[in-house]
Design a protein around this motif. Structure first.
Motif, PDB file in Angstrom:
ATOM      1  N   PHE A 480       0.835  -1.207   0.000  1.00  0.00           N
ATOM      2  CA  PHE A 480       0.000   0.000   0.000  1.00  0.00           C
ATOM      3  C   PHE A 480       0.866   1.253   0.000  1.00  0.00           C
ATOM      4  O   PHE A 480       0.378   2.346  -0.288  1.00  0.00           O
ATOM      5  N   TYR A 481       2.165   1.114   0.365  1.00  0.00           N
ATOM      6  CA  TYR A 481       3.061   2.270   0.317  1.00  0.00           C
ATOM      7  C   TYR A 481       3.405   2.607  -1.127  1.00  0.00           C
ATOM      8  O   TYR A 481       3.371   1.749  -2.019  1.00  0.00           O
ATOM      9  N   TRP A 482       3.760   3.849  -1.332  1.00  0.00           N
ATOM     10  CA  TRP A 482       4.108   4.322  -2.668  1.00  0.00           C
ATOM     11  C   TRP A 482       5.590   4.107  -2.968  1.00  0.00           C
ATOM     12  O   TRP A 482       6.427   4.110  -2.049  1.00  0.00           O
ATOM     13  N   PRO A 483       5.941   3.939  -4.246  1.00  0.00           N
ATOM     14  CA  PRO A 483       7.357   3.978  -4.628  1.00  0.00           C
ATOM     15  C   PRO A 483       7.877   5.404  -4.489  1.00  0.00           C
ATOM     16  O   PRO A 483       7.105   6.354  -4.350  1.00  0.00           O
ATOM     17  N   VAL A 484       9.180   5.532  -4.527  1.00  0.00           N
ATOM     18  CA  VAL A 484       9.829   6.849  -4.524  1.00  0.00           C
ATOM     19  C   VAL A 484      10.222   7.190  -5.954  1.00  0.00           C
ATOM     20  O   VAL A 484      10.747   6.340  -6.692  1.00  0.00           O
ATOM     21  N   ASP A 485       9.938   8.405  -6.347  1.00  0.00           N
ATOM     22  CA  ASP A 485      10.290   8.884  -7.684  1.00  0.00           C
ATOM     23  C   ASP A 485      11.763   8.599  -7.972  1.00  0.00           C
ATOM     24  O   ASP A 485      12.642   9.060  -7.240  1.00  0.00           O
ATOM     25  N   PRO A 486      12.090   7.836  -9.034  1.00  0.00           N
ATOM     26  CA  PRO A 486      13.495   7.534  -9.344  1.00  0.00           C
ATOM     27  C   PRO A 486      14.355   8.775  -9.519  1.00  0.00           C
ATOM     28  O   PRO A 486      15.577   8.713  -9.311  1.00  0.00           O
ATOM     29  N   ALA A 487      13.753   9.907  -9.855  1.00  0.00           N
ATOM     30  CA  ALA A 487      14.540  11.135 -10.013  1.00  0.00           C
ATOM     31  C   ALA A 487      15.223  11.542  -8.718  1.00  0.00           C
ATOM     32  O   ALA A 487      16.274  12.201  -8.746  1.00  0.00           O
ATOM     33  N   LEU A 488      14.669  11.141  -7.577  1.00  0.00           N
ATOM     34  CA  LEU A 488      15.258  11.513  -6.297  1.00  0.00           C
ATOM     35  C   LEU A 488      16.547  10.745  -6.014  1.00  0.00           C
ATOM     36  O   LEU A 488      17.319  11.133  -5.133  1.00  0.00           O
ATOM     37  N   PHE A 489      16.772   9.667  -6.751  1.00  0.00           N
ATOM     38  CA  PHE A 489      17.969   8.853  -6.519  1.00  0.00           C
ATOM     39  C   PHE A 489      19.204   9.418  -7.214  1.00  0.00           C
ATOM     40  O   PHE A 489      20.322   9.019  -6.908  1.00  0.00           O
ATOM     41  N   ARG A 490      19.003  10.319  -8.164  1.00  0.00           N
ATOM     42  CA  ARG A 490      20.121  10.750  -9.017  1.00  0.00           C
ATOM     43  C   ARG A 490      21.235  11.429  -8.234  1.00  0.00           C
ATOM     44  O   ARG A 490      22.412  11.251  -8.541  1.00  0.00           O
ATOM     45  N   ASN A 491      20.864  12.206  -7.227  1.00  0.00           N
ATOM     46  CA  ASN A 491      21.869  12.918  -6.450  1.00  0.00           C
ATOM     47  C   ASN A 491      22.050  12.349  -5.048  1.00  0.00           C
ATOM     48  O   ASN A 491      22.746  12.950  -4.225  1.00  0.00           O
ATOM     49  N   ASN A 492      21.426  11.222  -4.786  1.00  0.00           N
ATOM     50  CA  ASN A 492      21.536  10.647  -3.446  1.00  0.00           C
ATOM     51  C   ASN A 492      21.597   9.127  -3.521  1.00  0.00           C
ATOM     52  O   ASN A 492      20.562   8.459  -3.514  1.00  0.00           O
ATOM     53  N   PRO A 493      22.784   8.565  -3.567  1.00  0.00           N
ATOM     54  CA  PRO A 493      22.926   7.111  -3.662  1.00  0.00           C
ATOM     55  C   PRO A 493      22.510   6.387  -2.387  1.00  0.00           C
ATOM     56  O   PRO A 493      22.406   5.159  -2.393  1.00  0.00           O
ATOM     57  N   LEU A 494      22.257   7.126  -1.295  1.00  0.00           N
ATOM     58  CA  LEU A 494      21.862   6.482  -0.043  1.00  0.00           C
ATOM     59  C   LEU A 494      20.386   6.107  -0.019  1.00  0.00           C
ATOM     60  O   LEU A 494      19.966   5.301   0.807  1.00  0.00           O
ATOM     61  N   LEU A 495      19.596   6.698  -0.921  1.00  0.00           N
ATOM     62  CA  LEU A 495      18.184   6.355  -0.970  1.00  0.00           C
ATOM     63  C   LEU A 495      17.985   4.949  -1.526  1.00  0.00           C
ATOM     64  O   LEU A 495      18.720   4.514  -2.414  1.00  0.00           O
ATOM     65  N   LYS A 496      16.973   4.265  -1.016  1.00  0.00           N
ATOM     66  CA  LYS A 496      16.590   2.951  -1.525  1.00  0.00           C
ATOM     67  C   LYS A 496      15.102   2.950  -1.838  1.00  0.00           C
ATOM     68  O   LYS A 496      14.317   3.642  -1.186  1.00  0.00           O
ATOM     69  N   GLN A 497      14.728   2.154  -2.831  1.00  0.00           N
ATOM     70  CA  GLN A 497      13.342   2.108  -3.265  1.00  0.00           C
ATOM     71  C   GLN A 497      12.484   1.398  -2.212  1.00  0.00           C
ATOM     72  O   GLN A 497      12.953   0.536  -1.460  1.00  0.00           O
ATOM     73  N   THR A 498      11.216   1.775  -2.145  1.00  0.00           N
ATOM     74  CA  THR A 498      10.266   1.110  -1.280  1.00  0.00           C
ATOM     75  C   THR A 498      10.268  -0.384  -1.602  1.00  0.00           C
ATOM     76  O   THR A 498      10.163  -0.773  -2.770  1.00  0.00           O
ATOM     77  N   PRO A 499      10.440  -1.258  -0.579  1.00  0.00           N
ATOM     78  CA  PRO A 499      10.659  -2.685  -0.863  1.00  0.00           C
ATOM     79  C   PRO A 499       9.674  -3.326  -1.812  1.00  0.00           C
ATOM     80  O   PRO A 499      10.076  -4.076  -2.709  1.00  0.00           O
ATOM     81  N   TYR A 500       8.384  -3.068  -1.682  1.00  0.00           N
ATOM     82  CA  TYR A 500       7.403  -3.707  -2.555  1.00  0.00           C
ATOM     83  C   TYR A 500       7.647  -3.365  -4.017  1.00  0.00           C
ATOM     84  O   TYR A 500       7.351  -4.184  -4.910  1.00  0.00           O
ATOM     85  N   TRP A 501       8.200  -2.189  -4.289  1.00  0.00           N
ATOM     86  CA  TRP A 501       8.323  -1.713  -5.667  1.00  0.00           C
ATOM     87  C   TRP A 501       9.690  -2.002  -6.277  1.00  0.00           C
ATOM     88  O   TRP A 501       9.929  -1.608  -7.425  1.00  0.00           O
ATOM     89  N   LEU A 502      10.561  -2.675  -5.533  1.00  0.00           N
ATOM     90  CA  LEU A 502      11.856  -3.050  -6.107  1.00  0.00           C
ATOM     91  C   LEU A 502      11.642  -3.948  -7.326  1.00  0.00           C
ATOM     92  O   LEU A 502      10.914  -4.944  -7.256  1.00  0.00           O
ATOM     93  N   GLY A 503      12.257  -3.593  -8.441  1.00  0.00           N
ATOM     94  CA  GLY A 503      12.114  -4.356  -9.658  1.00  0.00           C
ATOM     95  C   GLY A 503      10.853  -4.052 -10.447  1.00  0.00           C
ATOM     96  O   GLY A 503      10.671  -4.560 -11.559  1.00  0.00           O
ATOM     97  N   LYS A 504       9.982  -3.197  -9.880  1.00  0.00           N
ATOM     98  CA  LYS A 504       8.748  -2.841 -10.566  1.00  0.00           C
ATOM     99  C   LYS A 504       8.792  -1.424 -11.128  1.00  0.00           C
ATOM    100  O   LYS A 504       7.965  -1.057 -11.952  1.00  0.00           O
ATOM    101  N   VAL A 505       9.735  -0.630 -10.651  1.00  0.00           N
ATOM    102  CA  VAL A 505       9.852   0.784 -11.076  1.00  0.00           C
ATOM    103  C   VAL A 505      11.133   0.961 -11.841  1.00  0.00           C
ATOM    104  O   VAL A 505      12.200   0.538 -11.393  1.00  0.00           O
TER     105      VAL A 505
END
Length: 505
Positions: A480-505
């Motif tokens: 039910f949680y949302w994924p994080v916009d991939p654009a937010l990862f470009r300048n921050n390698p410490l961010l990780k995708q919401t677990p449910y959405w790994l491989g789906k975004v």
């Protein structure tokens, strides 16, 4: 995270441009140099400007991206209302697919919440450093300082609460970084830590704010003690039920805390339910029932021509809107929730001229800025974040978590008697499970299109009644949680995708 923090320098001088209705100036003002900053934060007028700017940022965060507050809280539950296709993919969220590019780049991006958080952090740092002499225009500098800080804590807590329900784990930023170039990149913090900060901020705000307002013009649309108690009650119930979704039993410590919090709010807040004869006044705003609202009022020329209500209305309500609004109330919602057609929430909340596509008219207070020709229409309906009816119904939920079906039945039946001259009441002796189903339907009637319904269904585990895409398996995996916009990862390698959405975004 750096792409969030690099915008914090914008907020150092934000108050120079503050007119609350002019949010864009607040959000995109260019950074000023250090000498300019030294000329700000010099008076109570500067502080007022900064606080007003913070409320403008919160309004922007809530209303941007197709009124995201309602998209997260109501729209994705699908069977409350239908979003018709228009080419942007927004309707995809109602099937549980949050990966359409438009939705990823808008609803999956949390930057706007961090602008308000950044301003809160800045206010807390700067106001505490100001002397009484700098605040001498106020009758009581200490009280003024407390109010500014209390509102900053409340808005920071509210921002994090809104995010923790949407993304779970989010980065925690609690410092004001005036040198954005060297600001740290931050990972997502566990939701338990986020909720701990929200609780702490709420307690700090409660100690700093009063029940009353020094200026009646600030009532309901800025924070007081009641606003904070309402937020804290929602936090406790969310944490009690959503910290570990592998189990259904709530944490009774948090349930009891919510109970105590609501009892204090009701006994000391001075709120009163709106008379049903004036049902729609609640949603115009600043009613006796309102606890905290976002100002969307034409009384201050801060109405909206793109608020959630306008998506439901046709030509009969707003000249030039045509006869096929993009959103319509799902007929099955009305059939499943309302046992009678005499319920005031049914009679005054919906227009059934087209029974296949009923309109929600809860927010239909239309004002034309050119009334003679009926041009330039704006809706003048505040966004009701917390109100007394919400709190009173939550008491039924609390009773059910304590296995007290009789108390819950009494509360729910009181709502039905109050709103319907021919109520269908829950019979005495109904089981806790049966009453919880009835509670979910009652929340669906009372809180329709107020940004709460999806979260209600998650807490109570009644999502299966309404949300056909959310299976038991997906719920347990926190889908039910949302994924994080991939654009937010470009300048921050410490961010990780919401677990449910790994491989789906």
């Amino acid at each position: 995270m750096k792409n969030i923090i690099t915008k914090i320098g914008v907020l150092i001088a934000v108050a120079t441009a503050v007119i609350v209705s002019s949010c864009k100036k607040l959000l995109y003002e260019e950074p000023k140099d250090a000498p300019y900053e030294q000329t700000f934060w010099q008076s109570s007028r500067d502080v007022r400007s900064a606080v007003a700017g913070n409320y403008a940022m919160m309004r922007s965060a809530i209303t941007s991206k197709n009124n995201r507050y309602f998209m997260y809280g109501d729209a994705i539950a699908k069977n409350y209302f239908t979003i018709q296709y228009s080419g942007d993919g927004l309707e995809g969220i109602q099937g549980g697919d949050f990966t359409f590019q438009y939705n990823l780049n808008t609803l999956a991006n949390y930057n706007l919440y961090y602008k308000s958080i950044a301003m809160s952090n800045l206010i807390l740092k700067k106001v505490n450093a100001m002397s009484d002499a700098q605040l001498s225009a106020e009758d009581d500098p200490a009280q003024f300082r407390n109010s500014a800080n209390g509102q900053a804590y409340f808005l920071r807590a509210l921002s994090y609460f809104m995010m923790v329900r949407v993304w779970g784990d989010v980065p925690l930023v609690t410092e004001a970084y005036e040198d954005p170039i060297n600001a740290p990149q931050l990972p997502r913090s566990p939701k338990s830590e986020v909720m701990k900060l929200i609780e702490s901020d709420c307690h700090k705000a409660i100690n700093l704010l009063s029940w009353n307002y020094a200026n009646t013009g600030d009532a309901k649309i800025t924070a007081n003690k009641g606003s904070v108690y309402a937020l804290l009650a929602h936090l406790y119930l969310w944490r009690a039920t959503m910290s570990d979704v592998s189990v259904d039993a709530p944490n009774l410590t948090d349930v009891n805390n919510a109970d105590t919090t609501i009892n204090t709010l009701i006994s000391k807040g001075g709120y009163a339910l709106t008379d049903t004869a004036n049902y729609k006044n609640t949603f115009i705003g600043r009613s006796s029932e309102g606890i905290f609202e976002i100002n969307i009022s034409e009384n201050t020329l801060e109405g909206s021509n793109s608020s959630i209500g306008s998506y439901f209305l046709n030509e009969n309500y707003i000249k030039g809107y045509g006869n096929n609004p993009r959103f319509y109330t799902t007929p099955s919602y009305l059939n499943n929730h309302f046992e009678t057609t005499t319920d005031i929430r049914y009679k005054k909340g919906f227009d059934l001229a087209n029974p296949d596509k009923p309109m929600s008219v809860k927010y239909s207070n239309v004002t034309y800025r050119n009334p003679g020709q009926k041009l330039d229409p704006y809706l003048s309906n505040n966004i009701i974040i917390f109100r007394l009816g919400d709190m009173k119904l939550l008491q039924a939920e609390i009773a059910l978590y304590k296995k007290d079906a009789a108390t819950a039945i009494g509360i729910i039946n009181d709502f039905r008697k109050r709103n319907d001259p021919n109520p269908v009441l829950i019979p005495a002796g109904s089981s806790v499970d049966q009453v919880m189903d009835e509670y979910a339907y009652e929340r669906g009637k009372e809180m329709y299109l107020e940004g709460h319904l999806f979260y209600d269904l998650l807490r109570t585990r009644r999502f299966g009644l309404i949300v056909d895409w959310l299976t038991e398996s997906r719920f347990r995996r926190e889908g039910f949680y949302w994924p994080v916009d991939p654009a937010l990862f470009r300048n921050n390698p410490l961010l990780k995708q919401t677990p449910y959405w790994l491989g789906k975004v």
